[in-house]
Write an enzyme that holds these catalytic residues in place. Structure first.
Site, mmCIF file in Angstrom:
data_model
loop_
_atom_site.group_PDB
_atom_site.id
_atom_site.type_symbol
_atom_site.label_atom_id
_atom_site.label_comp_id
_atom_site.label_asym_id
_atom_site.label_seq_id
_atom_site.Cartn_x
_atom_site.Cartn_y
_atom_site.Cartn_z
ATOM 1 N N GLU A 186 2.025 40.689 13.032
ATOM 2 C CA GLU A 186 1.786 39.970 14.283
ATOM 3 C C GLU A 186 1.961 40.917 15.468
ATOM 4 O O GLU A 186 2.922 41.699 15.516
ATOM 5 C CB GLU A 186 2.749 38.792 14.416
ATOM 6 C CG GLU A 186 2.525 37.708 13.378
ATOM 7 C CD GLU A 186 3.368 36.471 13.628
ATOM 8 O OE1 GLU A 186 3.991 36.373 14.709
ATOM 9 O OE2 GLU A 186 3.405 35.602 12.742
ATOM 10 N N LYS A 223 -0.119 41.998 6.784
ATOM 11 C CA LYS A 223 -0.485 41.357 8.054
ATOM 12 C C LYS A 223 0.692 41.461 9.017
ATOM 13 O O LYS A 223 1.812 41.083 8.678
ATOM 14 C CB LYS A 223 -0.863 39.894 7.854
ATOM 15 C CG LYS A 223 -1.268 39.192 9.168
ATOM 16 C CD LYS A 223 -1.845 37.818 8.926
ATOM 17 C CE LYS A 223 -0.810 36.767 8.623
ATOM 18 N NZ LYS A 223 0.123 36.520 9.766
ATOM 19 N N ASP A 271 4.409 34.029 6.151
ATOM 20 C CA ASP A 271 5.793 33.676 6.477
ATOM 21 C C ASP A 271 5.895 32.210 6.890
ATOM 22 O O ASP A 271 6.985 31.696 7.137
ATOM 23 C CB ASP A 271 6.389 34.607 7.542
ATOM 24 C CG ASP A 271 5.611 34.617 8.839
ATOM 25 O OD1 ASP A 271 4.648 33.851 8.982
ATOM 26 O OD2 ASP A 271 5.978 35.416 9.736
ATOM 27 N N SER A 272 4.761 31.517 6.875
ATOM 28 C CA SER A 272 4.753 30.055 7.001
ATOM 29 C C SER A 272 5.587 29.416 5.902
ATOM 30 O O SER A 272 5.994 28.250 6.017
ATOM 31 C CB SER A 272 3.317 29.526 6.935
ATOM 32 O OG SER A 272 2.625 30.071 5.820
ATOM 33 N N ASP A 286 2.443 38.783 4.611
ATOM 34 C CA ASP A 286 2.971 38.814 5.975
ATOM 35 C C ASP A 286 4.142 39.781 6.103
ATOM 36 O O ASP A 286 5.020 39.827 5.235
ATOM 37 C CB ASP A 286 3.457 37.413 6.379
ATOM 38 C CG ASP A 286 2.541 36.762 7.394
ATOM 39 O OD1 ASP A 286 1.868 37.492 8.150
ATOM 40 O OD2 ASP A 286 2.490 35.524 7.425
ATOM 41 N N GLU A 289 -5.191 33.251 16.030
ATOM 42 C CA GLU A 289 -4.629 31.907 15.909
ATOM 43 C C GLU A 289 -4.546 31.248 17.276
ATOM 44 O O GLU A 289 -4.020 31.827 18.229
ATOM 45 C CB GLU A 289 -3.236 31.939 15.272
ATOM 46 C CG GLU A 289 -2.622 30.550 15.131
ATOM 47 C CD GLU A 289 -1.358 30.516 14.292
ATOM 48 O OE1 GLU A 289 -0.756 29.413 14.179
ATOM 49 O OE2 GLU A 289 -0.972 31.560 13.742
#
Length: 263
Positions: free
Chosen positions: A113, A111, A44-45, A83, A180
């Site tokens: 978070e 993935k 999602d970057s 993501d 991270e």
């Protein structure tokens, strides 16, 4: 042969480093996978590097699914990790619906978070055939709650909780973790505390693998460069394929990240 979650697990078991890069389109997926990089993250970057947002929060499930499909078309055997965007796994129903879209778009792993509280979600997804990577530490979707992009795990109590969470997620069935902006000593400890692969970004060289955003590797990031970034293009004479290969080699021979890239 295509890379699978079992391939990455064998890398951890054998002590071989895992390389991962982000990609958002077929062209870079082709370049990255052809260079031998093990895994591609459709991150999602993209909200920041592709769309120009100041965080990843605005990115939608449909946008990740679209870019995952693009990457899948250009990929040559790398494991594809997609993501799960902001709040798209806030409930079990949402997590299942989101995973359905991303896996059908071409992802091999999703993935998410979070931390130990995702254990129930991991169990349900695993039961339904969805491999998971849990992103811990600095989770960019929580930037508003953190009050900025800050290193996580400096305090002893937080560090102990992160180790406990990592073990709980492994027990629940997570296939890998991503750390991270976690201090080197803590990320090394977490890597040694679990049997599943741990990927670092701004973490320890002792992690089982590393990931960077492709724009950072090529030195075309806008704004301030993060401490954990290295511009591999600068050493590759402007050759994109050579820069990607140099990153893959540096991760696998242990020369990246170096001490100056850690916290």
């Amino acid at each position: 042969m295509s890379v699978t979650v079992r391939t990455l697990q064998q890398c951890k078991n054998d002590g071989r480093k895992i390389s991962m890069l982000t990609a958002y389109d077929a062209t870079f997926a082709h370049q990255i996978s052809s260079a031998g990089v093990d895994a591609i993250l459709i991150g999602d970057s993209l909200g920041m590097v592709m769309q120009g947002h100041d965080s990843t929060v605005p990115v939608s499930v449909d946008e990740i699914a679209y870019h995952t499909a693009c990457v899948a078309r250009g990929n040559h055997g790398a494991l594809l990790i997609a993501d799960v965007p902001f709040l798209a796994a806030a409930t079990l129903e949402r997590a299942l619906d989101t995973s359905l879209k991303l896996m059908q778009a071409g992802a091999n792993v999703v993935k998410i978070e979070g931390a130990g509280w995702l254990a129930d979600t991991v169990r349900v997804l695993k039961r339904n055939g969805v491999p998971t990577c849990i992103h811990m530490g600095l989770t960019p979707q929580s930037v508003n709650a953190f009050g900025g992009y800050r290193v996580q795990g400096r305090e002893q109590s937080q560090a102990e909780q992160m180790v406990e969470d990592a073990r709980a997620l492994e027990a629940a069935g997570a296939d890998m973790l991503l750390l991270e902006c976690v201090p080197r000593a803590l990320s090394r400890r977490i890597t040694e505390s679990v049997g599943i692969p741990v990927i670092g970004i701004g973490a320890a060289p002792e992690c089982d693998g590393q990931v960077l955003v492709i724009q950072d590797v090529l030195g075309i990031t806008q704004g301030k460069t993060a401490r954990f970034v290295k511009n591999f293009m600068a050493e590759a004479g402007g050759d994109i394929a050579a820069a990607i290969k140099a990153y893959d080699t540096a991760v696998k021979d242990g020369s990246f990240p170096a001490a100056e890239h850690c916290f």
